[in-house]
Scaffold this active site. Structure first.
Site, PDB file in Angstrom:
ATOM      1  N   ASP A  61       0.874  -1.170   0.000  1.00 27.19           N
ATOM      2  CA  ASP A  61       0.000   0.000   0.000  1.00 27.19           C
ATOM      3  C   ASP A  61       0.914   1.223   0.000  1.00 27.19           C
ATOM      4  O   ASP A  61       1.669   1.444   0.951  1.00 27.19           O
ATOM      5  CB  ASP A  61      -0.879  -0.030   1.261  1.00 27.19           C
ATOM      6  N   ALA A  64       0.755   5.178  -0.359  1.00 26.95           N
ATOM      7  CA  ALA A  64      -0.140   6.332  -0.404  1.00 26.95           C
ATOM      8  C   ALA A  64       0.617   7.642  -0.241  1.00 26.95           C
ATOM      9  O   ALA A  64       0.010   8.709  -0.304  1.00 26.95           O
ATOM     10  CB  ALA A  64      -1.205   6.198   0.681  1.00 26.95           C
ATOM     11  N   LYS A 113      -2.555  12.194  -1.844  1.00 21.29           N
ATOM     12  CA  LYS A 113      -1.660  13.065  -1.076  1.00 21.29           C
ATOM     13  C   LYS A 113      -0.598  13.695  -1.973  1.00 21.29           C
ATOM     14  O   LYS A 113      -0.377  14.894  -1.915  1.00 21.29           O
ATOM     15  CB  LYS A 113      -0.979  12.288   0.052  1.00 21.29           C
TER      16      LYS A 113
HETATM   17  C1  LMR Z   1      -5.429   9.122   7.208  1.00 25.94           C
HETATM   18  O1  LMR Z   1      -4.889   8.064   7.573  1.00 25.94           O
HETATM   19  O2  LMR Z   1      -5.655  10.055   7.980  1.00 25.94           O
HETATM   20  C2  LMR Z   1      -5.788   9.309   5.767  1.00 25.94           C
HETATM   21  O3  LMR Z   1      -5.388   8.191   5.023  1.00 25.94           O
HETATM   22  C3  LMR Z   1      -7.190   9.696   5.572  1.00 25.94           C
HETATM   23  C4  LMR Z   1      -8.144   8.557   5.787  1.00 25.94           C
HETATM   24  O4  LMR Z   1      -8.967   8.324   4.899  1.00 25.94           O
HETATM   25  O5  LMR Z   1      -8.108   7.918   6.847  1.00 25.94           O
END
Ligand code: LMR
Length: 394
Positions: free
Chosen positions: A208, A210, A243
């Protein structure tokens, strides 16, 4: 029929967002949800994205459907970003998804389709929504130890000991970079050892990713992933554009399946298309198109890289400002781990009572496990947070 519905558990991160919104205090500080904020507290639209959007508005002539797995151009641009331009495209199947969460969800569904007895090994801790989606899909989550609460770094021997219980048919979920929620990441030799373990066990890695570009740089953050993908027979990648392109609400992500068995590619590609069709049919296109435009245009791409570097460096600078300030006010080095962590998050190591005290007494919001979003700070709020941390006995 709806009388039988039960209240579902609230998502802790989203519930915290609401609490923050409802707090009337003017000097409140939001270190909760993982959204980048600049020094003025805004989540700006990147200039490169704005320019692409402008261009798109001027040139787009239809909103008719694209393919079930999105456009090949988006996949190509993202695979370039994730794996570089040298990786053999014949080994790759991919599908655009609604955000990184969509990719995670589809990846789990794919795993379950391939193996109804699927287990997913997840780091302890991991992003809470990983656990929530797995539970919803009825897939057992097998936590592996990851974070050493004392050193605030990866407890690698414990991680490897727990992962040695994985075998063929299992998925091992790893965070590509900028581990959420801890900020503690694997080092290059540790990625090598994980690759060895995967080769021995036959388990399938799922990465994953992100926050590519938020840690040490775009290529650096993908280094572990790239090595792994070249070394093991099959890898699943769930990537988010939320992000690093700042397009959170556009829901833009990519699910990729890499298999060193070239003959399997068509089957993988059609399975990804099938899964998209069952869940939402066509994936959202707007964000994917912007990302494609930015990554395929030399000028837009270099603008974007520059903007992303500014974001990355500002978070690194906030990390050292906070560590220095904490050293000053606490008179100890116990917060030095903040400069070793990477990405948006660090887990501070405070109790839930201390996290509540930060919120109630000081209007400082972080997730209950003491995950703080570094990007929620600025040079004015760093000293405020440092004082409050010490005041709450952390
Ligand atoms: C987070 O971990 O704060 C972000 O990935 C937003 C979410 O959707 O939780």
């Amino acid at each position: 029929m709806f009388n039988s519905l039960q209240q579902q558990p609230a998502d802790k991160i989203l519930a915290l967002m609401q609490l923050y919104k409802d707090d009337p205090r003017e000097n409140k500080i939001d270190l909760g949800v993982g959204v980048y904020k600049d020094a003025s507290g805004q989540t700006p639209i990147m200039d490169s994205i704005k320019k692409a959007e402008h261009l798109l508005w001027e040139t787009q002539e239809t909103k008719s459907y694209v393919g079930l797995t999105g456009t090949p151009e988006f996949s190509e641009a993202m695979i370039n970003l994730l794996l570089g331009d040298k990786f053999d495209r014949n080994l790759i199947a991919s599908a655009a998804t609604p955000g990184g969460t969509g990719a995670v969800r589809q990846a789990f569904e794919l795993g379950k389709l391939a193996n109804p007895a699927l287990r997913v090994f997840v780091s302890d801790p991991t992003w809470p929504n990983h656990l929530s989606i797995l539970k919803y899909l009825g897939i057992p989550a097998e936590p592996y130890r990851y974070f050493d609460a004392k050193t605030r770094s990866v407890d690698f021997p414990a991680m490897m000991a727990d992962l040695s219980n994985a075998s063929e048919g299992d998925i091992i979920l790893l965070h590509g970079c900028c581990h959420n929620p801890t900020g503690a990441n694997l080092k290059a030799p540790e990625w090598d050892a994980v690759i060895e373990l995967l080769l021995k066990s036959g388990a399938t890695p799922m990465i994953d990713i992100a926050y590519q570009g938020f840690g040490d740089g775009l290529d650096e953050d993908a280094a572990g992933l790239r090595k792994l993908v070249s070394s093991v027979p099959e890898t699943i990648i769930a990537a988010s554009c939320s992000k690093n392109f700042g397009i959170y609400r556009e829901r833009t992500g990519l699910l990729t399946v890499v298999s060193h068995n070239k003959d399997a590619r068509n089957l993988h590609q059609s399975t990804l298309a099938f899964l998209n069709r069952q869940n939402f049919s066509f994936p959202p296109d707007h964000g994917a198109r912007l990302v494609t435009m930015v990554l395929s245009d030399k000028d837009l791409k270099s603008d974007w890289i520059e903007e992303l570097e500014t974001v990355r460096k500002s978070m690194l600078s906030l990390r050292s400002q906070l560590a220095n300030e904490l050293q000053k006010v606490s008179g100890s080095n116990r917060f030095g781990f903040l400069v070793d962590h990477r990405g948006m998050f660090s887990r501070l190591g405070a109790s839930s009572e201390q996290v509540s005290a930060l919120r109630e007494k000081h209007g400082i919001y972080m997730v209950g496990d003491s995950r703080l979003n570094i990007a929620g700070l600025n040079s004015d709020t760093v000293p405020v947070l440092a004082k409050a941390i010490v005041d709450c006995g952390i």
